[in-house]
Design a protein around this motif. Structure first.
Motif, mmCIF file in Angstrom:
data_model
loop_
_atom_site.group_PDB
_atom_site.id
_atom_site.type_symbol
_atom_site.label_atom_id
_atom_site.label_comp_id
_atom_site.label_asym_id
_atom_site.label_seq_id
_atom_site.Cartn_x
_atom_site.Cartn_y
_atom_site.Cartn_z
ATOM 1 N N ALA A 174 -21.073 -4.642 57.867
ATOM 2 C CA ALA A 174 -19.627 -4.395 57.870
ATOM 3 C C ALA A 174 -19.352 -2.916 57.609
ATOM 4 C CB ALA A 174 -18.946 -5.260 56.810
ATOM 5 N N GLU A 175 -20.074 -2.324 56.664
ATOM 6 C CA GLU A 175 -19.899 -0.909 56.350
ATOM 7 C C GLU A 175 -20.361 -0.027 57.508
ATOM 8 O OE1 GLU A 175 -22.112 -0.492 52.771
ATOM 9 O OE2 GLU A 175 -20.781 -1.773 51.594
ATOM 10 N N VAL A 176 -21.451 -0.431 58.167
ATOM 11 C CA VAL A 176 -21.945 0.322 59.323
ATOM 12 C C VAL A 176 -20.911 0.304 60.447
ATOM 13 C CG1 VAL A 176 -23.701 0.412 61.123
ATOM 14 C CG2 VAL A 176 -24.367 -0.132 58.776
ATOM 15 N N SER A 216 -14.109 -9.180 59.453
ATOM 16 C CA SER A 216 -14.821 -10.351 59.978
ATOM 17 C C SER A 216 -16.237 -10.435 59.421
ATOM 18 C CB SER A 216 -14.859 -10.308 61.508
ATOM 19 O OG SER A 216 -13.574 -10.470 62.056
ATOM 20 N N PHE A 217 -16.934 -9.291 59.396
ATOM 21 C CA PHE A 217 -18.295 -9.294 58.858
ATOM 22 C C PHE A 217 -18.294 -9.539 57.347
ATOM 23 C CE2 PHE A 217 -19.575 -7.260 62.891
ATOM 24 C CZ PHE A 217 -20.715 -7.998 63.167
ATOM 25 N N ILE A 218 -17.273 -9.031 56.636
ATOM 26 C CA ILE A 218 -17.145 -9.331 55.210
ATOM 27 C C ILE A 218 -16.978 -10.839 55.024
ATOM 28 C CG2 ILE A 218 -15.673 -9.073 53.177
ATOM 29 C CD1 ILE A 218 -17.190 -6.553 53.709
ATOM 30 N N ASP A 219 -16.134 -11.441 55.855
ATOM 31 C CA ASP A 219 -15.884 -12.884 55.784
ATOM 32 C C ASP A 219 -17.146 -13.680 56.088
ATOM 33 O OD1 ASP A 219 -14.111 -15.173 55.530
ATOM 34 O OD2 ASP A 219 -14.285 -15.386 57.704
ATOM 35 N N ILE A 220 -17.911 -13.236 57.082
ATOM 36 C CA ILE A 220 -19.166 -13.917 57.430
ATOM 37 C C ILE A 220 -20.156 -13.835 56.270
ATOM 38 C CG2 ILE A 220 -21.199 -13.794 58.934
ATOM 39 C CD1 ILE A 220 -19.229 -12.889 61.178
ATOM 40 N N SER A 221 -20.200 -12.679 55.610
ATOM 41 C CA SER A 221 -21.068 -12.541 54.441
ATOM 42 C C SER A 221 -20.685 -13.555 53.362
ATOM 43 C CB SER A 221 -20.964 -11.115 53.879
ATOM 44 O OG SER A 221 -21.650 -11.004 52.647
ATOM 45 N N LYS A 222 -19.381 -13.733 53.150
ATOM 46 C CA LYS A 222 -18.916 -14.713 52.162
ATOM 47 C C LYS A 222 -19.287 -16.136 52.582
ATOM 48 C CE LYS A 222 -15.002 -11.897 50.589
ATOM 49 N NZ LYS A 222 -13.524 -11.766 50.565
ATOM 50 N N ASN A 223 -19.216 -16.406 53.908
ATOM 51 C CA ASN A 223 -19.609 -17.732 54.402
ATOM 52 C C ASN A 223 -21.080 -18.015 54.117
ATOM 53 O OD1 ASN A 223 -17.473 -17.444 57.333
ATOM 54 N ND2 ASN A 223 -17.036 -18.339 55.352
#
Length: 344
Positions: A266-268, A289-296
């Motif tokens: 997400a940061e990249v 979206s990538f932050i959310d996927i990480s949480k999933n």
């Protein structure tokens, strides 16, 4: 003996030792950039049988391995930096001889070790786990100056000190053939500038590779894992299933697992695309979206953990649903990233 390296901390254990040496000897680089250059975003699963990866469970002693990052980083590093890492695989005795020769000429060595056998490590005598140490120097008594730049904690800590060479020998991580791996460091004339185009091309290729049709990797691998879950309760007895759930939890949550690598990515995405694309709103939406996927992924790990402590069979349907949801979100995010790179 003195440790010459910096005090920066890294999130991804499998990159930390290499990144430490790159930043000491070559052009400084941050972790996210190296992660993108190595096309590190990944999903892969397999079953471990007697220390070897297999694609189907074949024994009651097998367990599941879920990988979230590509660990083959050497070709990318050797391509872009004026430092080369040479991988050497041998028996313990052969590698100790190589380690001694390099340290006597002050040439650092990266070794893969089992943290279970390292007396300073939080997991000493608790769990088996692979990590990497940078060995820098050795004295006449066989004591080695070393750096472990990735102690699992929050935030990640580091440990530097002196350790006898015989402890390192006992702790060397062995594969199924009783061989271990070390990396020796060599100077190189290559020092290619890492441009925005190079990073974007690596990210683009990474997305495409995850959208392939290999049933054990990428999006297809995720969907296939959800499908194979149906057979788990028929294959393993309940006590063994608990071990499988425990291992799945650790592999998702560890410092190279999908819960963390999606956070790094997400940061990249945010940092690289803001210098390339005009549509800032789409970039920040993709970042979220990538932050959310990480949480999933973190939530999925939690379900595996609860199943480990209770009755695993009760959680299989829930896990299957969650994996399918993650695969759909990841697939959508990858296609959005591809479109952003293509449009510029």
């Amino acid at each position: 003996m003195k440790n010459n390296f910096s005090n920066s901390k890294y999130k991804l254990c499998y990159l930390s030792a290499f990144l430490e040496l790159i930043n000491f000897y070559s052009n400084p680089i941050n972790e996210g950039t190296l992660f993108a250059l190595t096309e590190g975003l990944n999903f892969e699963y397999c079953y471990i049988n007697n220390g070897s990866m297999v694609t189907k469970p074949s024994s009651m002693e097998d367990w599941i391995c879920i990988l979230g990052a590509k660990t083959e980083v050497i070709p990318s590093i050797n391509k872009y930096f004026n430092i080369n890492f040479k991988e050497m695989v041998s028996s313990k005795e052969g590698l100790i001889e190589i380690i001694n020769k390099n340290l006597l000429i002050k040439s650092p060595v990266i070794v893969s070790v089992n943290v279970h056998d390292l007396y300073y490590h939080p997991l000493f005598n608790k769990f088996n786990g692979e990590s990497q140490l940078i060995l820098q120097d050795i004295d006449k008594n066989g004591d080695v100056c070393f750096l472990d730049c990735h102690i699992p904690s929050s935030p990640v800590k580091r440990f530097e000190g002196v350790i006898p060479i015989n402890i390192i020998e006992n702790a060397l991580w062995l594969d199924s053939n009783q061989k271990s791996t070390i990396y020796t460091v060599h100077k190189s004339d290559i020092n290619e500038k890492i441009t925005k185009g190079i990073l974007l091309n690596s990210m683009y290729n990474n997305c495409r590779s995850l959208l392939n049709d290999n049933k054990y990797t990428g999006i297809a691998g995720l969907k296939n894992l959800a499908f194979e879950l149906e057979s788990w309760s028929d294959f393993w007895t309940s006590p063994k299933m608990q071990t499988v759930f425990q291992q799945a939890y650790f592999h998702i949550q560890n410092r190279g697992g999908p819960a963390l690598t999606r956070l790094v990515y997400a940061e990249v995405v945010r940092d690289v695309l803001l210098k390339h694309c005009k549509n800032e709103q789409c970039i920040y939406e993709l970042y979220e979206s990538f932050i959310d996927i990480s949480k999933n992924w973190t939530s999925l790990a939690g379900v595996f953990f609860r199943g480990y402590y209770k009755n695993p069979e009760l959680y299989i349907d829930k896990i299957r649903v969650m994996i399918n949801e993650i695969s759909n979100k990841e697939e959508e995010a990858l296609y959005r990233l591809i479109r952003l790179i293509e449009k510029g």
